[in-house]
Design a protein around this motif. Structure first.
Motif, short mmCIF file in Angstrom:
data_model
loop_
_atom_site.label_atom_id
_atom_site.label_comp_id
_atom_site.label_asym_id
_atom_site.label_seq_id
_atom_site.Cartn_x
_atom_site.Cartn_y
_atom_site.Cartn_z
N LEU A 99 36.70 47.67 -3.16
CA LEU A 99 35.27 47.44 -3.09
C LEU A 99 34.77 46.80 -4.38
O LEU A 99 35.26 47.12 -5.47
N ASN A 100 33.80 45.93 -4.24
CA ASN A 100 33.20 45.28 -5.41
C ASN A 100 32.24 46.25 -6.09
O ASN A 100 31.22 46.62 -5.50
N PRO A 101 32.51 46.65 -7.32
CA PRO A 101 31.62 47.62 -7.99
C PRO A 101 30.25 47.05 -8.32
O PRO A 101 29.35 47.80 -8.71
N GLU A 102 30.07 45.74 -8.13
CA GLU A 102 28.77 45.13 -8.41
C GLU A 102 27.87 45.10 -7.18
O GLU A 102 26.74 44.59 -7.26
N LEU A 103 28.33 45.64 -6.07
CA LEU A 103 27.47 45.71 -4.89
C LEU A 103 26.22 46.52 -5.20
O LEU A 103 26.27 47.54 -5.89
N HIS A 104 25.09 46.08 -4.65
CA HIS A 104 23.83 46.80 -4.88
C HIS A 104 23.88 48.22 -4.34
O HIS A 104 23.13 49.10 -4.79
N LEU A 131 30.13 47.49 4.70
CA LEU A 131 29.51 47.52 3.38
C LEU A 131 29.59 46.15 2.70
O LEU A 131 28.62 45.68 2.10
N ARG A 132 30.76 45.51 2.79
CA ARG A 132 30.91 44.19 2.15
C ARG A 132 29.95 43.17 2.77
O ARG A 132 29.41 42.30 2.07
N ALA A 133 29.75 43.26 4.08
CA ALA A 133 28.89 42.29 4.77
C ALA A 133 27.44 42.39 4.32
O ALA A 133 26.77 41.39 4.09
N TYR A 134 26.96 43.63 4.16
CA TYR A 134 25.54 43.83 3.84
C TYR A 134 25.30 44.04 2.35
O TYR A 134 24.22 43.70 1.85
N GLY A 135 26.24 44.64 1.67
CA GLY A 135 26.07 44.90 0.24
C GLY A 135 25.25 46.13 -0.07
O GLY A 135 25.21 46.59 -1.21
N THR A 136 24.58 46.67 0.94
CA THR A 136 23.73 47.86 0.79
C THR A 136 23.88 48.74 2.02
O THR A 136 24.53 48.36 2.99
N THR A 137 23.24 49.88 1.97
CA THR A 137 23.12 50.74 3.14
C THR A 137 21.63 50.98 3.38
O THR A 137 20.82 50.86 2.46
N LEU A 138 21.27 51.28 4.62
CA LEU A 138 19.86 51.53 4.94
C LEU A 138 19.49 52.95 4.53
O LEU A 138 20.17 53.91 4.90
N THR A 139 18.43 53.07 3.78
CA THR A 139 17.95 54.39 3.36
C THR A 139 16.70 54.76 4.14
O THR A 139 16.05 53.92 4.75
#
Length: 246
Positions: free
Chosen positions: A94-99, A56-64
């Protein structure tokens, strides 16, 4: 009757020399559009996806799921548009500012007691200096699941049994290598989809699909090849885990 645990499928892309990221652990974006479409198909076929905090940290998002046909199939099967997305992490740092926290999905956290308390403190209203009103952290998990072993580690087997009780029957595992290794060690992986991409990353410290301490050859998990498919310069390998024979 509730099954023992969900059917689990690892879905990863890797370089020709078996690396899922470079030595700096930058987001692995070397897969083609065909690989991304394949990943989306596997996600759409699942009730939930599970991935580690490092991923999650590497990408900042997940694939939908976005392809209209895949969305239609899910709706026809009586499912929500998106599967459940579960982050597994011992610390919940975890960074709460992640997209990720703004994406239109259901988010669950699988963690330890300490990790759950840490995240709950982060979610609470944060005080502001002066007369300004308090600000509440916008990053939210719908549920925090705590399953812990006697040694303070995440009890993955107990967590999977709980997911099965909630009628989650198919679970996609999206990395990283430490998570895959721990699940293989516990015999909790049923299938693997590996996309071999035409590049060589190298690096002794570059992550691979299976990290951890490794397996001795005489007790290593063995695979049965189910399918080989080539799309342009990429090769898609579909395996299932062979049952251990005493």
């Amino acid at each position: 009757m509730v099954q023992h645990r969900p059917h689990t499928t690892v879905v990863l892309a890797m370089s020709a020399d078996g690396k899922i990221a470079d030595f700096r652990r930058a987001p692995a974006r070397f897969g083609s559009k065909a690989d991304k479409a394949h990943l989306e198909e596997q996600i759409a076929a699942s009730d939930a996806v599970l991935f580690g905090a490092g991923t999650l940290r590497a990408y900042g998002t997940t694939l939908t799921v976005s392809h209209p046909t895949l969305l239609q199939h899910r709706m026809q099967e009586g499912k929500s548009a998106q599967p459940l997305h579960i982050v597994i992490t011992h610390s919940a740092n975890l960074n709460p500012e992640l997209h990720f926290f703004q994406q239109p999905i259901r988010r669950w956290l699988l963690t330890t007691t300490a990790g759950g308390l840490s995240w709950q403190r982060r979610e609470k209203t944060l005080p502001k200096t002066g007369d300004a009103p308090p600000v509440e952290c916008a990053a939210k998990f719908e549920q925090i699941l705590v399953f812990e072993t006697a040694t303070g580690k995440i009890d993955i087997l107990a967590a999977l049994k709980h997911l099965a009780y909630l009628h989650i029957t198919r679970l996609a595992i999206l990395g990283g290598g430490e998570l895959v290794a721990s699940m293989l060690e516990l015999d909790l992986i049923d299938e693997l989809w590996l996309t071999v991409c035409p590049l060589i990353l190298g690096g002794a410290n570059a992550p691979t699909p299976v990290q951890g301490e490794g397996f001795m050859a005489n007790v290593a998990p063995h695979l049965q090849l189910l399918e080989v498919r080539q799309v342009d310069q990429e090769v898609f390998l579909h395996y299932k885990l062979q049952q251990t024979v005493d």
